[in-house]
Design an enzyme around this catalytic site. Structure first.
Site, PDB file in Angstrom:
ATOM      1  CG  HIS A 160       5.363  10.114  -0.644  1.00  0.00           C
ATOM      2  ND1 HIS A 160       6.532   9.819  -1.320  1.00  0.00           N
ATOM      3  CD2 HIS A 160       4.786   8.909  -0.371  1.00  0.00           C
ATOM      4  CE1 HIS A 160       6.647   8.507  -1.445  1.00  0.00           C
ATOM      5  NE2 HIS A 160       5.613   7.923  -0.876  1.00  0.00           N
ATOM      6  CG  ASP A 196       7.773   3.694   2.433  1.00  0.00           C
ATOM      7  OD1 ASP A 196       6.810   3.494   3.195  1.00  0.00           O
ATOM      8  OD2 ASP A 196       7.663   3.727   1.182  1.00  0.00           O
ATOM      9  CG  HIS A 198       6.696   4.117  -2.353  1.00  0.00           C
ATOM     10  ND1 HIS A 198       5.943   3.398  -1.440  1.00  0.00           N
ATOM     11  CD2 HIS A 198       6.274   3.727  -3.588  1.00  0.00           C
ATOM     12  CE1 HIS A 198       5.094   2.606  -2.090  1.00  0.00           C
ATOM     13  NE2 HIS A 198       5.280   2.773  -3.391  1.00  0.00           N
ATOM     14  CG  ASP A 285       6.071   0.428   1.443  1.00  0.00           C
ATOM     15  OD1 ASP A 285       7.163   0.423   2.040  1.00  0.00           O
ATOM     16  OD2 ASP A 285       5.533   1.475   1.007  1.00  0.00           O
TER      17      ASP A 285
HETATM   18  C1  OKP Z   1       3.055   5.920   0.068  1.00  0.00           C
HETATM   19  B1  OKP Z   1       4.141   5.397   0.986  1.00  0.00           B
HETATM   20  C2  OKP Z   1      -1.462   3.034  -6.341  1.00  0.00           C
HETATM   21  C3  OKP Z   1      -0.238   3.669  -6.933  1.00  0.00           C
HETATM   22  C4  OKP Z   1       0.693   4.186  -5.884  1.00  0.00           C
HETATM   23  C5  OKP Z   1       1.186   6.151  -4.495  1.00  0.00           C
HETATM   24  C6  OKP Z   1       1.943   5.301  -3.550  1.00  0.00           C
HETATM   25  C7  OKP Z   1       2.228   6.055  -2.289  1.00  0.00           C
HETATM   26  C8  OKP Z   1       3.002   5.254  -1.284  1.00  0.00           C
HETATM   27  N1  OKP Z   1      -2.627   3.678  -6.838  1.00  0.00           N
HETATM   28  N2  OKP Z   1       0.283   5.472  -5.365  1.00  0.00           N
HETATM   29  O1  OKP Z   1       5.449   5.711   0.583  1.00  0.00           O
HETATM   30  O2  OKP Z   1       4.059   3.993   1.267  1.00  0.00           O
HETATM   31 ZN    ZN Z   2       5.882   3.443   0.604  1.00  0.00          ZN
END
Ligand code: OKP
Ligand code: ZN
Length: 347
Positions: A160, A196, A198, A285
């Protein structure tokens, strides 16, 4: 397979983050790497090695010098101002405001160089992230020197983080730093495959106008999931990079079957690019029981299948750790993926 484990990861340990209005234990925590390390230690193929130190220039090839200057001293500035605990941004230059003028005020700079309030900046964030970049560079050098593959075991994650911003638990973009180093060393084409849950908005943004580094990502639809403001299917690259960005957004609840269909599309695009190195941003994830995600991949079947599918490309492969928050299963999920890869690579 050589595993370059970040020896400084524990220095980044957020006390908490905000979730639905409440302070909760941070999801991105030291136990993640420790659990993966322990699980990999039980295999007969994992060889742990420490990172070597790379010059700052390798980081500056991706990240803006003023951003790096800020990150190095940000926590000390926060404390000097009387800040207690971790630093959280609270103000950002949104549309129509100026991002080109670096403010003097610390809180204003914290906002300028970030895009969410979910990424606590802690006393050891810089040390951990900087050592993680060294791990990525060490892995890139191993693969460039002829290793079939290497695994960068690090946290905080990186995908990110953009050229001049942190967010999504990420500070330095490890996959991008590795890719850029390979290009600087003379490789003509590199591919980054981001699996991932996300979207890797930072990685996409860094290479968006370039044809040498292909970015392909499978992720939850940004209409419903973090990082929300990037990762749609119509983002295909710009300028020289047109056609070198492929986003495959998927709905929440996506089954393994549908996920692997999207993976096939991704792998075909990677193959067509004929990269000299493949970098995999590995987030687990996508696991069925991840506490903050909603795909359905299973430990025993789907993660080995992912590893085998990557191995079948026959490309020098640098695996880089990203997300995965079901801590009790994270070791098994990563080990299953890489074991599938190792078994299929040997065959
Ligand atoms: C990082 B990676 C929880 C809400 C989610 C951001 C997620 C970041 C994911 N408080 N906050 O891509 O696994
Ligand atoms: Zn992620």
């Amino acid at each position: 397979m050589k595993i370059i484990a970040n020896p400084h990861h524990r220095e980044h340990h957020a006390a908490h983050e905000f979730f639905r209005g409440a302070q909760v234990e941070a999801f991105e925590k030291p136990a993640r790497q420790d659990r993966i390390h322990a699980a990999l230690s039980t295999t007969d193929w994992a060889k742990f090695i420490p990172p070597t130190s790379f010059p700052e220039a390798a980081i500056e090839a991706v990240h803006a010098p003023r951003y790096l200057r800020f990150l190095r001293t940000a926590y000390a500035e926060h404390r000097a101002l009387g800040g207690a605990g971790d630093a959280f941004p609270a103000v950002w230059p949104i549309r129509g405001m100026r991002a080109d003028v670096e403010p003097v005020n610390f809180a204003a700079r914290l906002g300028l160089y970030s895009f969410d309030s979910g990424t606590p900046l802690t006393a050891g964030s810089w040390a951990a992230a900087r050592a993680g970049a060294d791990c990525a560079l060490t892995g890139a050098a191993l693969v460039a020197a002829g290793e079939r593959a290497a695994f960068v075991l690090t946290r905080p994650p990186g995908h990110h983080a953009g050229a001049d911003f942190f967010g999504g638990y990420c500070f330095l973009n490890n996959a991008a730093i590795a890719a850029e180093w390979l290009i600087a060393r003379g490789q003509r084409r590199v591919a980054i495959l981001d699996v991932d849950y996300h979207h890797g908005n930072g990685t996409q943004a860094i290479f968006y106008d370039r044809a040498d580094v292909l970015f392909v990502s499978l992720h939850a639809d940004p209409r419903t999931d973090y990082p929300f403001y990037l990762g749609h299917a119509d983002e295909t690259g710009e300028g020289a990079g047109r056609g070198f960005n492929l986003n495959l957004p998927l709905p929440q609840g996506t089954s393994p079957e549908t996920w692997f269909e999207a993976l096939s599309v991704a792998l075909e695009r990677v193959q067509a690019h004929a990269p000299e190195t493949l970098i995999v941003s590995l987030g687990v994830d996508t696991f069925e029981a991840d506490p903050i995600c909603a795909f359905g991949l299973r430990t025993e079947t789907d993660y080995p299948r992912l590893g085998r599918a990557i191995a079948a490309l026959g490309l020098p492969t640098l695996w880089v750790m990203e997300g995965g928050y079901a801590v009790e299963a994270i070791g098994a999920n990563v080990t299953a993926t890489l074991s599938g890869f190792v078994a299929a690579s040997a065959a």
